[in-house]
Design a protein around this motif. Structure first.
Motif, PDB file in Angstrom:
ATOM      1  N   PRO B   2      64.451  -3.377  42.813  1.00  0.00           N
ATOM      2  CA  PRO B   2      64.313  -2.030  43.381  1.00  0.00           C
ATOM      3  C   PRO B   2      63.040  -1.337  42.887  1.00  0.00           C
ATOM      4  O   PRO B   2      62.576  -1.593  41.783  1.00  0.00           O
ATOM      5  CB  PRO B   2      65.553  -1.306  42.863  1.00  0.00           C
ATOM      6  N   THR B   3      62.488  -0.504  43.726  1.00  0.00           N
ATOM      7  CA  THR B   3      61.332   0.281  43.299  1.00  0.00           C
ATOM      8  C   THR B   3      61.789   1.736  43.100  1.00  0.00           C
ATOM      9  O   THR B   3      62.823   2.134  43.611  1.00  0.00           O
ATOM     10  CB  THR B   3      60.208   0.250  44.347  1.00  0.00           C
ATOM     11  N   VAL B   4      61.002   2.468  42.357  1.00  0.00           N
ATOM     12  CA  VAL B   4      61.339   3.870  42.140  1.00  0.00           C
ATOM     13  C   VAL B   4      60.165   4.756  42.515  1.00  0.00           C
ATOM     14  O   VAL B   4      59.011   4.342  42.487  1.00  0.00           O
ATOM     15  CB  VAL B   4      61.729   4.159  40.673  1.00  0.00           C
ATOM     16  N   ALA B   5      60.518   5.981  42.851  1.00  0.00           N
ATOM     17  CA  ALA B   5      59.496   6.959  43.193  1.00  0.00           C
ATOM     18  C   ALA B   5      59.490   8.043  42.122  1.00  0.00           C
ATOM     19  O   ALA B   5      60.529   8.352  41.543  1.00  0.00           O
ATOM     20  CB  ALA B   5      59.814   7.574  44.545  1.00  0.00           C
ATOM     21  N   SER B   6      58.312   8.598  41.860  1.00  0.00           N
ATOM     22  CA  SER B   6      58.245   9.735  40.946  1.00  0.00           C
ATOM     23  C   SER B   6      58.579  10.998  41.728  1.00  0.00           C
ATOM     24  O   SER B   6      58.153  11.163  42.864  1.00  0.00           O
ATOM     25  CB  SER B   6      56.846   9.847  40.352  1.00  0.00           C
ATOM     26  N   PRO B  25      53.467  28.861  36.673  1.00  0.00           N
ATOM     27  CA  PRO B  25      54.644  28.002  36.844  1.00  0.00           C
ATOM     28  C   PRO B  25      54.417  26.593  36.282  1.00  0.00           C
ATOM     29  O   PRO B  25      53.262  26.179  36.127  1.00  0.00           O
ATOM     30  CB  PRO B  25      54.811  27.954  38.368  1.00  0.00           C
ATOM     31  N   ILE B  26      55.506  25.916  35.954  1.00  0.00           N
ATOM     32  CA  ILE B  26      55.338  24.551  35.424  1.00  0.00           C
ATOM     33  C   ILE B  26      55.954  23.529  36.373  1.00  0.00           C
ATOM     34  O   ILE B  26      56.963  23.791  37.017  1.00  0.00           O
ATOM     35  CB  ILE B  26      55.980  24.373  34.025  1.00  0.00           C
ATOM     36  N   THR B  27      55.298  22.392  36.425  1.00  0.00           N
ATOM     37  CA  THR B  27      55.813  21.266  37.194  1.00  0.00           C
ATOM     38  C   THR B  27      56.088  20.116  36.237  1.00  0.00           C
ATOM     39  O   THR B  27      55.303  19.870  35.313  1.00  0.00           O
ATOM     40  CB  THR B  27      54.777  20.827  38.251  1.00  0.00           C
ATOM     41  N   LEU B  28      57.213  19.455  36.436  1.00  0.00           N
ATOM     42  CA  LEU B  28      57.510  18.257  35.657  1.00  0.00           C
ATOM     43  C   LEU B  28      57.655  17.072  36.599  1.00  0.00           C
ATOM     44  O   LEU B  28      58.415  17.132  37.561  1.00  0.00           O
ATOM     45  CB  LEU B  28      58.822  18.408  34.872  1.00  0.00           C
ATOM     46  N   ALA B  29      56.890  16.009  36.309  1.00  0.00           N
ATOM     47  CA  ALA B  29      57.082  14.760  37.044  1.00  0.00           C
ATOM     48  C   ALA B  29      58.230  14.030  36.378  1.00  0.00           C
ATOM     49  O   ALA B  29      58.309  13.997  35.146  1.00  0.00           O
ATOM     50  CB  ALA B  29      55.819  13.919  36.975  1.00  0.00           C
ATOM     51  N   TYR B  30      59.143  13.486  37.168  1.00  0.00           N
ATOM     52  CA  TYR B  30      60.265  12.763  36.559  1.00  0.00           C
ATOM     53  C   TYR B  30      60.742  11.647  37.453  1.00  0.00           C
ATOM     54  O   TYR B  30      60.429  11.611  38.654  1.00  0.00           O
ATOM     55  CB  TYR B  30      61.405  13.721  36.216  1.00  0.00           C
ATOM     56  N   GLU B  31      61.488  10.734  36.839  1.00  0.00           N
ATOM     57  CA  GLU B  31      62.124   9.669  37.599  1.00  0.00           C
ATOM     58  C   GLU B  31      63.566   9.574  37.134  1.00  0.00           C
ATOM     59  O   GLU B  31      63.883   9.959  36.006  1.00  0.00           O
ATOM     60  CB  GLU B  31      61.417   8.322  37.340  1.00  0.00           C
ATOM     61  N   THR B  32      64.437   9.097  38.001  1.00  0.00           N
ATOM     62  CA  THR B  32      65.819   8.869  37.600  1.00  0.00           C
ATOM     63  C   THR B  32      66.233   7.468  38.016  1.00  0.00           C
ATOM     64  O   THR B  32      65.724   6.938  39.005  1.00  0.00           O
ATOM     65  CB  THR B  32      66.790   9.886  38.238  1.00  0.00           C
ATOM     66  N   TYR B  33      67.121   6.885  37.230  1.00  0.00           N
ATOM     67  CA  TYR B  33      67.641   5.534  37.516  1.00  0.00           C
ATOM     68  C   TYR B  33      69.150   5.573  37.350  1.00  0.00           C
ATOM     69  O   TYR B  33      69.654   6.206  36.429  1.00  0.00           O
ATOM     70  CB  TYR B  33      67.030   4.515  36.548  1.00  0.00           C
ATOM     71  N   PHE B  58      61.615  -0.107  36.068  1.00  0.00           N
ATOM     72  CA  PHE B  58      61.470  -0.691  37.413  1.00  0.00           C
ATOM     73  C   PHE B  58      60.011  -0.691  37.893  1.00  0.00           C
ATOM     74  O   PHE B  58      59.114  -0.226  37.194  1.00  0.00           O
ATOM     75  CB  PHE B  58      62.359   0.039  38.423  1.00  0.00           C
ATOM     76  N   GLN B  59      59.855  -1.227  39.121  1.00  0.00           N
ATOM     77  CA  GLN B  59      58.530  -1.219  39.751  1.00  0.00           C
ATOM     78  C   GLN B  59      58.313   0.137  40.391  1.00  0.00           C
ATOM     79  O   GLN B  59      59.252   0.717  40.931  1.00  0.00           O
ATOM     80  CB  GLN B  59      58.488  -2.276  40.869  1.00  0.00           C
ATOM     81  N   HIS B  60      57.084   0.582  40.369  1.00  0.00           N
ATOM     82  CA  HIS B  60      56.792   1.841  41.021  1.00  0.00           C
ATOM     83  C   HIS B  60      56.568   1.580  42.504  1.00  0.00           C
ATOM     84  O   HIS B  60      55.992   0.566  42.877  1.00  0.00           O
ATOM     85  CB  HIS B  60      55.555   2.500  40.401  1.00  0.00           C
ATOM     86  N   GLU B  61      57.024   2.508  43.340  1.00  0.00           N
ATOM     87  CA  GLU B  61      56.932   2.263  44.795  1.00  0.00           C
ATOM     88  C   GLU B  61      55.488   2.163  45.272  1.00  0.00           C
ATOM     89  O   GLU B  61      55.197   1.515  46.269  1.00  0.00           O
ATOM     90  CB  GLU B  61      57.669   3.355  45.581  1.00  0.00           C
ATOM     91  N   THR B  62      54.582   2.781  44.529  1.00  0.00           N
ATOM     92  CA  THR B  62      53.185   2.768  44.974  1.00  0.00           C
ATOM     93  C   THR B  62      52.477   1.465  44.613  1.00  0.00           C
ATOM     94  O   THR B  62      51.424   1.155  45.172  1.00  0.00           O
ATOM     95  CB  THR B  62      52.392   3.916  44.328  1.00  0.00           C
ATOM     96  N   ASP B  63      53.037   0.735  43.648  1.00  0.00           N
ATOM     97  CA  ASP B  63      52.335  -0.447  43.162  1.00  0.00           C
ATOM     98  C   ASP B  63      53.339  -1.367  42.455  1.00  0.00           C
ATOM     99  O   ASP B  63      53.846  -1.039  41.385  1.00  0.00           O
ATOM    100  CB  ASP B  63      51.239  -0.006  42.164  1.00  0.00           C
ATOM    101  N   THR B  65      53.031  -3.901  40.748  1.00  0.00           N
ATOM    102  CA  THR B  65      52.666  -4.404  39.417  1.00  0.00           C
ATOM    103  C   THR B  65      52.806  -3.316  38.354  1.00  0.00           C
ATOM    104  O   THR B  65      52.682  -3.583  37.168  1.00  0.00           O
ATOM    105  CB  THR B  65      51.214  -4.925  39.387  1.00  0.00           C
ATOM    106  N   TYR B  66      53.026  -2.080  38.795  1.00  0.00           N
ATOM    107  CA  TYR B  66      53.127  -0.966  37.866  1.00  0.00           C
ATOM    108  C   TYR B  66      54.582  -0.872  37.395  1.00  0.00           C
ATOM    109  O   TYR B  66      55.429  -0.273  38.049  1.00  0.00           O
ATOM    110  CB  TYR B  66      52.663   0.315  38.567  1.00  0.00           C
ATOM    111  N   MET B  67      54.854  -1.519  36.254  1.00  0.00           N
ATOM    112  CA  MET B  67      56.215  -1.559  35.724  1.00  0.00           C
ATOM    113  C   MET B  67      56.430  -0.385  34.768  1.00  0.00           C
ATOM    114  O   MET B  67      55.496   0.092  34.131  1.00  0.00           O
ATOM    115  CB  MET B  67      56.457  -2.862  34.947  1.00  0.00           C
ATOM    116  N   GLY B  68      57.667   0.051  34.662  1.00  0.00           N
ATOM    117  CA  GLY B  68      58.001   1.119  33.727  1.00  0.00           C
ATOM    118  C   GLY B  68      57.712   0.698  32.297  1.00  0.00           C
ATOM    119  O   GLY B  68      57.837  -0.477  31.956  1.00  0.00           O
ATOM    120  N   TRP B  69      57.355   1.681  31.452  1.00  0.00           N
ATOM    121  CA  TRP B  69      56.938   1.360  30.081  1.00  0.00           C
ATOM    122  C   TRP B  69      58.092   0.862  29.201  1.00  0.00           C
ATOM    123  O   TRP B  69      57.870   0.260  28.164  1.00  0.00           O
ATOM    124  CB  TRP B  69      56.234   2.554  29.431  1.00  0.00           C
ATOM    125  N   TRP B  70      59.337   1.110  29.629  1.00  0.00           N
ATOM    126  CA  TRP B  70      60.484   0.633  28.846  1.00  0.00           C
ATOM    127  C   TRP B  70      61.418  -0.176  29.722  1.00  0.00           C
ATOM    128  O   TRP B  70      62.629  -0.110  29.595  1.00  0.00           O
ATOM    129  CB  TRP B  70      61.209   1.822  28.206  1.00  0.00           C
TER     130      TRP B  70
END
Lengths: 206, 354
Positions: B2-6, B25-33, B58-63, B65-70
């Motif tokens: 599965p891929t994930v989106a930010s 205002p503040i923005t937070l980028a996040y992902e959930t699994y 997981f793999q990032h939806e944009t790439d 080869t871009y695997m999560g750091w953990w």
């Protein structure tokens, strides 16, 4: 496991309800788990083995992975009601240091150890000429973690020499007939020694 | 796979910062699994370290080869099991991976904040994460976990929001940087302040030295030469370790903002639980969480004795705490690479919370 039951029943008489307990060399945590269940104690186990730490986590026991040979630094004076060293003394590199550390951090110190003075072990040396093994001491000489060979008699002498006061000695006989013999025979008849200690310095506090 | 989106969460109300300034205002980028259960009781917040981001698994939806750091730690059947738990990871404020940071546009001026960005602290990062949790409908986290600076955030969660954290897992971290660790940070910051473009790779190289142990460097590189049989007798790259550090430094520039590096390391430098709360005991006095603290035997940046201090403070307070010392030759980096034992400890620890 009968031996364990005898040990546990003695320990239960010595550990008050809801006391703060530190169990040194707590192993897989079975004793602390029992004490939590039967005596509602609070406290921590300390053990050096990761597998033992894992077993403790499984039982919901708070455990500190550490080496007792490094002492109990970080633990304040007289901060526990009971500190236990059960069946671990024979693995300790600096027993005087550790026992003094235990007396420092706790009001009550309980030590149990496998007694090498037991008649069955003596007879193995005498008749077979071999390093004795038993249920409590199952290891061969070359793979034993037990670097100390202790008898009940040795331990009493050790305490006298180091200003450690023995409050109570509990002979752990493997069967009820043991009690028919005089207490002075404990070194011959008991597979384990159990002692309650206090430092001469804190005499009268407990 | 599965891929994930930010995802992105924006909170309009300005955040009051520890420094007295405000940010918003503040923005937070996040992902959930995984999925949040009906009672919202299976949420785990993963906090990232200095150079990490929200893409933890997981793999990032944009790439692809871009695997999560953990990724080794998070996923179905892994230590943080996405079949059972709802895992959240967000980029810290001050960062440059989608959350509000120095490279973001300041709405008041229409230009990037740059060094006009206010100084942020670990508590500020956590405060922003709290807003995200509120937004996601999570009033209590089953666990907050993180290594290094992530561990600082995990502890801060347990301290600042005691009712919101059921368990806290700080890994290879400290309650305050040692003077030596502080010194390495300062050299990196100085390099960046002298020349952001050339300084950032230098800062990263210094960082990488501190993440490895002498033994792991010897194992990985030794004194081996890089694609040559003898010294070049000039100042081109001779050694493998030299090539590795240069590569790490250069690669970092492409993905990290120099100002973010300054701001985040400053937050790490300022982190000092005893100073803030009077003592470590006072810091943890009101925590409700069950703790699992772990240190790495060969970590000389955040040394085991620093973790033990945290554990001893919790023990003095009679708080539930377990301490694991992970035996690894790989230094500070081991929390990401050599974490099998920790991975074994997490599932039973999570079960013990039920």
């Amino acid at each position: 496991m009968i031996q364990d039951d005898i040990l546990l029943s003695h320990l239960l008489t010595l550990i008050p309800h809801r006391s703060r307990v530190l169990d040194l060399g707590c192993g897989d945590g079975h004793l602390l788990a029992q004490l939590k269940r039967l005596r509602q104690v609070e406290g921590y186990g300390i053990d050096k083995s990761f597998d033992n730490v894992l077993s403790c986590i499984r039982q919901g026991i708070s455990v500190y992975q550490g080496n007792l040979n490094e002492g109990l630094s970080g633990i304040p004076d007289q901060s526990y009601d009971v500190v236990l060293l059960s069946q671990t003394l024979q693995e300790i590199r600096k027993p005087v240091f550790l026992l003094n550390e235990m007396l420092r951090v706790s009001k009550k110190v309980i030590v149990t150890f496998p007694n090498f003075g037991h008649w069955r072990l003596r007879s193995q040396i005498f008749f077979k000429g071999q390093t004795p093994t038993s249920e409590t001491l199952p290891f061969d000489w070359y793979d034993t973690p037990n670097i100390r060979i202790i008898t009940i008699k040795d331990f009493k002498k050790f305490c006298r020499h180091h200003g450690i006061q023995i409050l109570e000695e509990h002979p752990l006989y493997p069967n009820p007939f043991g009690h028919l013999f005089p207490k002075s025979w404990s070194n011959l008849l008991c597979e384990k020694g159990l002692f309650v200690l206090m430092s001469d310095r804190t005499e009268g506090e407990f | 796979m599965p891929t994930v989106a930010s995802l992105a969460f924006t909170s309009v109300e300005p955040l009051s910062l520890e420094s007295g300034q405000t940010l918003g205002p503040i923005t937070l980028a996040y992902e959930t699994y995984g999925s949040l259960n009906a009672s919202h009781s299976n949420a785990i917040l993963v906090c990232h370290a200095l150079s990490g981001d929200a893409h933890a698994a997981f793999q990032h939806e944009t790439d692809p080869t871009y695997m999560g750091w953990w990724d080794s730690f998070i996923g179905p059947g892994k230590a943080l099991d996405t079949d059972h738990y709802y895992i959240i990871c967000s980029n810290v404020i001050g960062g440059c991976k989608g959350s509000t940071g120095p490279a973001s546009i300041n709405p008041a001026t229409g230009t990037a904040y740059g060094t006009t960005f206010p100084i942020i602290t670990i508590s500020d990062m956590v405060k922003a994460q709290k807003r995200l949790m509120d937004h996601l409908g999570i009033s209590q986290l089953l666990m907050v976990i993180g290594g290094s600076m992530g561990g600082m955030q995990a502890m801060t969660w347990a301290i600042d929001f005691p009712d919101s954290v059921r368990s806290c897992v700080p890994i290879a971290t400290t309650s305050k940087l040692s003077p030596q660790a502080l010194a390495f940070d300062i050299v990196g910051q100085n390099a960046i302040m002298t020349n952001p473009e050339k300084g950032l790779p230098l800062a990263r190289m210094i960082g990488h030295i501190t993440y490895l142990s002498n033994e792991s460097m010897a194992l990985k590189f030794g004194r081996k030469l890089q694609e040559k049989t003898d010294y070049s007798y000039d100042f081109s790259t001779d050694f493998q370790i030299e090539s590795y550090l240069k590569y790490q430094g250069e690669k970092f520039v492409d993905r990290f903002d120099a100002n973010s590096y300054l701001y985040i390391t400053k937050a790490i430098d300022y982190f000092d639980l005893s100073k803030k709360h009077g003592s470590l005991e006072q810091a943890f006095a009101h925590t409700q969480a069950k703790f699992l603290v772990s240190a790495i035997s060969s970590d000389w940046l955040y040394q085991p004795h620093e973790s033990r201090e945290i554990v001893h403070a919790l023990m003095r307070l009679n708080k539930p705490v377990t301490y694991i010392e992970l035996d690894s030759p790989y230094g500070h980096d081991a929390f990401l690479m050599d974490n099998d034992k920790l991975a074994q400890a997490i599932p039973p620890f999570l079960e013990s919370l039920q």
